[in-house]
Design an enzyme around this catalytic site. Structure first.
Site, PDB file in Angstrom:
ATOM      1  N   ASP A  73      34.698  46.694  53.294  1.00 42.62           N
ATOM      2  CA  ASP A  73      33.987  46.445  51.874  1.00 42.62           C
ATOM      3  C   ASP A  73      33.077  47.353  51.429  1.00 42.62           C
ATOM      4  O   ASP A  73      32.847  48.020  50.398  1.00 42.62           O
ATOM      5  CB  ASP A  73      33.523  44.973  51.778  1.00 42.62           C
ATOM      6  CG  ASP A  73      33.483  44.649  50.432  1.00 42.62           C
ATOM      7  OD1 ASP A  73      34.161  44.960  49.532  1.00 42.62           O
ATOM      8  OD2 ASP A  73      32.504  43.801  50.146  1.00 42.62           O
TER       9      ASP A  73
ATOM     10  N   ARG B  98      32.188  35.810  41.675  1.00 46.77           N
ATOM     11  CA  ARG B  98      30.825  36.646  40.933  1.00 46.77           C
ATOM     12  C   ARG B  98      30.738  36.394  39.551  1.00 46.77           C
ATOM     13  O   ARG B  98      31.801  36.248  38.665  1.00 46.77           O
ATOM     14  CB  ARG B  98      31.132  37.738  41.499  1.00 46.77           C
ATOM     15  CG  ARG B  98      30.588  38.278  42.934  1.00 46.77           C
ATOM     16  CD  ARG B  98      30.546  39.690  43.149  1.00 46.77           C
ATOM     17  NE  ARG B  98      31.853  40.317  42.962  1.00 46.77           N
ATOM     18  CZ  ARG B  98      32.305  40.961  42.135  1.00 46.77           C
ATOM     19  NH1 ARG B  98      31.617  41.271  41.233  1.00 46.77           N
ATOM     20  NH2 ARG B  98      33.448  41.432  42.200  1.00 46.77           N
TER      21      ARG B  98
ATOM     22  N   ARG C 179      38.555  32.523  49.832  1.00 44.53           N
ATOM     23  CA  ARG C 179      38.058  33.566  50.992  1.00 44.53           C
ATOM     24  C   ARG C 179      38.106  32.934  52.410  1.00 44.53           C
ATOM     25  O   ARG C 179      38.140  31.699  52.792  1.00 44.53           O
ATOM     26  CB  ARG C 179      36.714  34.073  50.683  1.00 44.53           C
ATOM     27  CG  ARG C 179      36.738  34.379  49.111  1.00 44.53           C
ATOM     28  CD  ARG C 179      36.958  36.106  49.334  1.00 44.53           C
ATOM     29  NE  ARG C 179      37.143  36.743  48.006  1.00 44.53           N
ATOM     30  CZ  ARG C 179      36.880  37.851  47.579  1.00 44.53           C
ATOM     31  NH1 ARG C 179      36.670  38.751  48.756  1.00 44.53           N
ATOM     32  NH2 ARG C 179      37.074  38.512  46.468  1.00 44.53           N
TER      33      ARG C 179
ATOM     34  N   TYR D 186      28.502  30.770  45.746  1.00 38.74           N
ATOM     35  CA  TYR D 186      29.499  31.508  46.249  1.00 38.74           C
ATOM     36  C   TYR D 186      29.300  32.923  46.510  1.00 38.74           C
ATOM     37  O   TYR D 186      28.757  33.822  45.707  1.00 38.74           O
ATOM     38  CB  TYR D 186      30.617  31.404  45.139  1.00 38.74           C
ATOM     39  CG  TYR D 186      31.793  31.546  45.391  1.00 38.74           C
ATOM     40  CD1 TYR D 186      32.759  30.584  46.146  1.00 38.74           C
ATOM     41  CD2 TYR D 186      32.546  32.970  45.362  1.00 38.74           C
ATOM     42  CE1 TYR D 186      33.763  30.751  46.629  1.00 38.74           C
ATOM     43  CE2 TYR D 186      33.673  33.149  45.942  1.00 38.74           C
ATOM     44  CZ  TYR D 186      34.366  32.027  46.338  1.00 38.74           C
ATOM     45  OH  TYR D 186      35.741  32.394  46.994  1.00 38.74           O
TER      46      TYR D 186
ATOM     47  N   LYS E  64      26.603  41.977  48.367  1.00 39.52           N
ATOM     48  CA  LYS E  64      26.804  42.990  47.236  1.00 39.52           C
ATOM     49  C   LYS E  64      25.206  43.127  46.870  1.00 39.52           C
ATOM     50  O   LYS E  64      24.829  44.334  46.265  1.00 39.52           O
ATOM     51  CB  LYS E  64      27.771  42.242  46.012  1.00 39.52           C
ATOM     52  CG  LYS E  64      29.299  42.211  46.554  1.00 39.52           C
ATOM     53  CD  LYS E  64      29.669  43.539  46.950  1.00 39.52           C
ATOM     54  CE  LYS E  64      31.070  43.532  47.190  1.00 39.52           C
ATOM     55  NZ  LYS E  64      32.214  42.738  47.018  1.00 39.52           N
TER      56      LYS E  64
ATOM     57  N   HIS F 160      31.241  50.830  47.821  1.00 38.93           N
ATOM     58  CA  HIS F 160      32.021  49.750  47.720  1.00 38.93           C
ATOM     59  C   HIS F 160      33.238  50.327  48.321  1.00 38.93           C
ATOM     60  O   HIS F 160      34.180  50.577  47.717  1.00 38.93           O
ATOM     61  CB  HIS F 160      32.504  49.052  46.618  1.00 38.93           C
ATOM     62  CG  HIS F 160      33.047  48.001  46.290  1.00 38.93           C
ATOM     63  ND1 HIS F 160      33.627  47.633  45.362  1.00 38.93           N
ATOM     64  CD2 HIS F 160      33.102  47.205  47.173  1.00 38.93           C
ATOM     65  CE1 HIS F 160      34.041  46.244  45.676  1.00 38.93           C
ATOM     66  NE2 HIS F 160      33.772  46.014  46.635  1.00 38.93           N
TER      67      HIS F 160
ATOM     68  N   SER G  81      37.168  44.781  43.873  1.00 39.08           N
ATOM     69  CA  SER G  81      37.422  43.712  44.536  1.00 39.08           C
ATOM     70  C   SER G  81      38.698  43.279  44.370  1.00 39.08           C
ATOM     71  O   SER G  81      39.342  43.137  43.246  1.00 39.08           O
ATOM     72  CB  SER G  81      36.344  42.657  43.916  1.00 39.08           C
ATOM     73  OG  SER G  81      35.289  43.065  44.062  1.00 39.08           O
ATOM     74  N   ALA G  82      39.552  42.712  45.258  1.00 41.79           N
ATOM     75  CA  ALA G  82      40.745  42.009  45.325  1.00 41.79           C
ATOM     76  C   ALA G  82      41.870  42.915  44.978  1.00 41.79           C
ATOM     77  O   ALA G  82      42.811  42.695  44.345  1.00 41.79           O
ATOM     78  CB  ALA G  82      40.909  41.037  44.447  1.00 41.79           C
ATOM     79  N   CYS G  83      41.778  44.506  45.480  1.00 37.77           N
ATOM     80  CA  CYS G  83      42.645  45.469  45.270  1.00 37.77           C
ATOM     81  C   CYS G  83      43.322  45.726  46.669  1.00 37.77           C
ATOM     82  O   CYS G  83      43.828  47.027  46.663  1.00 37.77           O
ATOM     83  CB  CYS G  83      42.274  46.694  44.398  1.00 37.77           C
ATOM     84  SG  CYS G  83      41.880  46.159  42.603  1.00 37.77           S
ATOM     85  N   GLY G  84      42.917  45.120  47.634  1.00 34.23           N
ATOM     86  CA  GLY G  84      43.713  45.487  48.988  1.00 34.23           C
ATOM     87  C   GLY G  84      42.970  46.229  49.924  1.00 34.23           C
ATOM     88  O   GLY G  84      43.423  47.101  50.697  1.00 34.23           O
TER      89      GLY G  84
ATOM     90  N   ASN H  12      40.772  33.180  44.213  1.00 33.00           N
ATOM     91  CA  ASN H  12      39.749  33.992  44.872  1.00 33.00           C
ATOM     92  C   ASN H  12      39.321  33.340  46.201  1.00 33.00           C
ATOM     93  O   ASN H  12      38.140  33.088  46.362  1.00 33.00           O
ATOM     94  CB  ASN H  12      38.596  34.071  43.967  1.00 33.00           C
ATOM     95  CG  ASN H  12      37.325  35.047  44.588  1.00 33.00           C
ATOM     96  OD1 ASN H  12      37.852  36.250  45.223  1.00 33.00           O
ATOM     97  ND2 ASN H  12      36.256  35.097  44.123  1.00 33.00           N
TER      98      ASN H  12
ATOM     99  N   ARG I 212      43.914  49.231  40.009  1.00 39.44           N
ATOM    100  CA  ARG I 212      45.066  48.662  39.940  1.00 39.44           C
ATOM    101  C   ARG I 212      45.502  49.144  38.558  1.00 39.44           C
ATOM    102  O   ARG I 212      45.018  48.598  37.359  1.00 39.44           O
ATOM    103  CB  ARG I 212      44.686  47.111  40.113  1.00 39.44           C
ATOM    104  CG  ARG I 212      45.784  46.022  39.914  1.00 39.44           C
ATOM    105  CD  ARG I 212      45.202  44.801  40.012  1.00 39.44           C
ATOM    106  NE  ARG I 212      44.824  44.355  41.443  1.00 39.44           N
ATOM    107  CZ  ARG I 212      45.788  43.734  42.139  1.00 39.44           C
ATOM    108  NH1 ARG I 212      47.090  43.458  41.564  1.00 39.44           N
ATOM    109  NH2 ARG I 212      45.407  43.374  43.161  1.00 39.44           N
TER     110      ARG I 212
HETATM  111  O1  SAT Z   1      32.056  37.756  45.909  1.00 42.21           O
HETATM  112  S1  SAT Z   1      32.182  39.015  46.899  1.00 42.21           S
HETATM  113  O2  SAT Z   1      31.257  39.901  46.182  1.00 42.21           O
HETATM  114  O3  SAT Z   1      31.631  39.010  48.279  1.00 42.21           O
HETATM  115  C1  SAT Z   1      33.632  39.519  47.157  1.00 42.21           C
HETATM  116  C2  SAT Z   1      34.041  40.636  46.049  1.00 42.21           C
HETATM  117  O4  SAT Z   1      33.960  40.387  44.993  1.00 42.21           O
HETATM  118  O5  SAT Z   1      34.345  41.779  46.454  1.00 42.21           O
HETATM  119 MN    MN Z   2      34.189  44.072  47.574  1.00 48.93          MN
END
Ligand code: SAT
Ligand code: MN
Length: 590
Positions: free
Chosen positions: A286, A80, A375, A208, A217, A237, A259-262, A373, A406
């Site tokens: 999500d 993003r 996916r 992307y 989002k 979120h 994002s990306a914290c599990g 990142n 985090r």
């Molecule tokens: O790129 S996304 O927004 O779909 C994934 C994320 O950052 O949570």
């Molecule tokens: Mn997310």
């Protein structure tokens, strides 16, 4: 006598409002053809074959990864782009200091020039979609127009695409208009614009994830948060997970982490062997749409139908469910390849990369094999722990809300807010180290209130006020907690094992919700005493446990000062209740 087969009305004739909009976009963008997406399996297969023929998709090893494909995005288009994401409201104040703002007229004019003729020689895909179960009054619809077949494929997995969505739009008369083009994938001609007052999104120059899959989002958080405020609900979120205790009691909790914290791992958690009898059911990983119910509780749906999850680190140890789930019918983006064409990523205990995420021969000196990142896109139906309640049009009742970030220090493993109002301050104060999910430096601590910093479609001050208003309407409000799975020892080692063992913390929360578990008061909220957490079977010393549950008054006085400085940037729009709660915390810290 033969029964008459009812003739299907072409999609393009179901809704005049949609058809008119598509026609105006066609005239502007000049595509070679227009395709209305039905969202069927045949269509998914057809678009996949087309992309394979064109060299855009790689078919993966059919023996080990049947019906799986790899897509490589442009190397400058892998996450993003928050600095190119704008909220375009008539008043700048409505977007707030938390958003980039542009005047809507200026933004429309700028985008018009980018979109003019941009689809020449390409197909324009019309994707009608529903966010949430098609029959749920809590769901909302949109239409994405895109010139990327890869985006269309992702949308078919991530949302409910096709005729039922368009029928609903025809009935509702209202939908979110999302216009997307990959343009030339030029980072200098890239913008993600939101027009919440017009329920519209315009995205150009990226293919992307959150930049391009506009249902996610852009719609389900930025536009929906705005819609939610005017309609009295919350778009968050958050993952949603159901936890069934050994006694057979099921509670649903909603957790907001950046994002990306599990989030995906927690939503699909595998209970450790030393906690027998627990069952875990994923509702969403999500996004949560939360509505106050007539029973005074908060009810949640997951607006999505699939997962766009982080691949690296996924293995049978960390997340067996996810590992199994992505071995079939999965679209991988930016992972590496083994010699026999299997996908490979950092954290896999087996196999070896020979081709990196950019399609080059793997060379360890050039960085990781899979992009950090990278996916997977996969339907939620492939999740072994998919909740039978996930499609329930009423949603699920939420017992607890969990915020987290985090952080290597400051925030203890877990604490409980003293009230909803205090919980809103706890959420508003969340700070977290940045990750590879967004372009920019990784590992820098920043404020990320409610994990919504990149996603709130309006002024945070108004958003917190809305949280307070929603809470006041709930006679059976969820309890609010804060967790930090990422606390480290002075030498840098993680103190908490995380993954399945996080259930130990969730179990304490649920016992708090049913009034069964004890807690100790601290200046920042209620913490479990060491004996309140089930640590059976865990290799964790008393000293480490005490460190995990410690609140350092000196660090926290500094934290409170930081939070005050941050909140003050919202000026007079900030709800005074939050400063009141902060002052109370300060007094408790002494
Ligand atoms: O790129 S996304 O927004 O779909 C994934 C994320 O950052 O949570
Ligand atoms: Mn997310």
């Amino acid at each position: 006598m033969a029964t008459a087969v009812p003739l299907l009305i072409p999609l393009s004739q179901l809704s005049r409002a949609v058809t008119d909009w598509v026609e105006s976009v066609r005239a502007l963008t000049q595509p070679a053809g227009v395709r209305w997406c039905e969202g069927t399996e045949e269509e998914y297969g057809e678009l996949t074959s087309k992309l394979i023929r064109e060299g855009e998709l790689v078919k993966l090893n059919a023996e080990h990864f049947p019906d799986c494909h790899l897509y490589r995005s442009s190397p400058s288009d892998v996450a993003r782009v928050e600095h190119l994401t704008y909220i375009c409201t008539n008043s700048r104040e409505d977007a707030g200091p938390n958003n980039n703002w542009m005047d809507p007229k200026q933004a429309r004019a700028k985008m018009r020039e980018l979109f003019r003729g941009c689809m020449r020689g390409r197909t324009l895909y019309v994707i009608p979609y529903c966010m949430g179960p098609i029959a749920s009054p809590l769901s909302r619809c949109g239409v994405e127009i895109t010139d990327s077949a890869y985006v269309a494929l992702n949308m078919m997995v991530m949302t409910r695409v096709g005729r039922p969505a368009l029928e609903r739009i025809a009935r509702d008369g209202k939908f979110v208009r999302g216009l997307h083009s990959i343009g030339e994938l030029d980072p200098n001609r890239r913008f993600i614009m939101h027009f919440p007052e017009e329920l519209a999104i315009e995205s150009f120059g990226s293919g992307y994830g959150g930049n391009a899959l506009l249902g996610k989002k852009c719609h389900a958080l930025r536009i929906a948060s705005w819609q939610a405020r005017s309609e009295g609900w919350l778009a968050e979120h958050m993952l949603i997970v159901g936890l069934e205790s050994p006694e057979g009691e099921t509670h649903y909790i909603a957790c907001a982490f950046p994002s990306a914290c599990g989030k995906t791992n927690l939503a699909m958690l595998i209970p450790p062997a030393s906690l027998p009898g627990w069952k875990v059911f994923t509702v969403g990983d999500d996004i949560a749409w939360l509505h106050p119910g007539s029973d005074g509780r908060l009810w949640a749906i997951n607006p999505e139908a699939g997962y766009f999850g982080v691949v690296p680190g996924t293995n049978p140890e960390t997340n067996r469910n996810a590992y199994q789930m992505i071995r079939r019918e999965t679209l991988f983006t930016n992972v590496a390849l083994t010699a026999d064409n299997q996908p490979w990523w950092e954290g896999l205990p087996t196999g070896a990369p020979v081709v990196d995420w950019q399609g080059r021969p793997y060379d360890a000196s050039k960085g990781p094999a899979a992009h950090p990142n990278s996916r997977f896109t996969v339907t939620a139906r492939r999740n072994p722990s998919y909740s039978p309640r996930a499609e329930d049009p009423r949603g699920v009742p939420i017992s607890a809300i969990v915020f987290g970030g985090r952080r290597r220090e400051v925030a203890p493993l877990v604490y409980e807010a003293l009230s909803w109002r205090h919980g809103v301050l706890v959420g508003a104060s969340v700070a977290s180290e940045t990750t590879a999910a967004a372009v920019g430096q990784v590992g820098v601590v920043r404020r990320d209130p409610m994990a919504m910093q990149p996603f709130c479609g309006y002024n945070f001050a108004d958003y917190w006020r809305h949280w307070l208003t929603v809470g006041a309407r709930l006679s059976r409000a969820p309890k609010i907690f804060h967790v930090n799975w990422f606390r480290r020892a002075p030498r840098g080692r993680f103190l908490w094992p995380g993954f399945g063992d996080n259930l130990r913390v969730l179990a304490w929360m649920l016992d708090r919700c049913s009034g069964r578990a004890g807690a100790a008061e601290s200046a920042i909220g209620l913490l479990p005493r060491p004996e309140d957490l089930n640590t059976q079977g865990l290799d964790l010393g008393q000293q480490e446990l005490r460190a995990l549950l410690s609140v350092d008054p000196a660090l926290w006085r500094k934290e409170v000062a930081d939070i005050r400085t941050y909140l003050k940037t919202y000026g007079s729009r900030l709800p005074p209740e939050l400063l009141g709660e902060l002052e109370a915390t300060e007094r408790r810290l002494g």
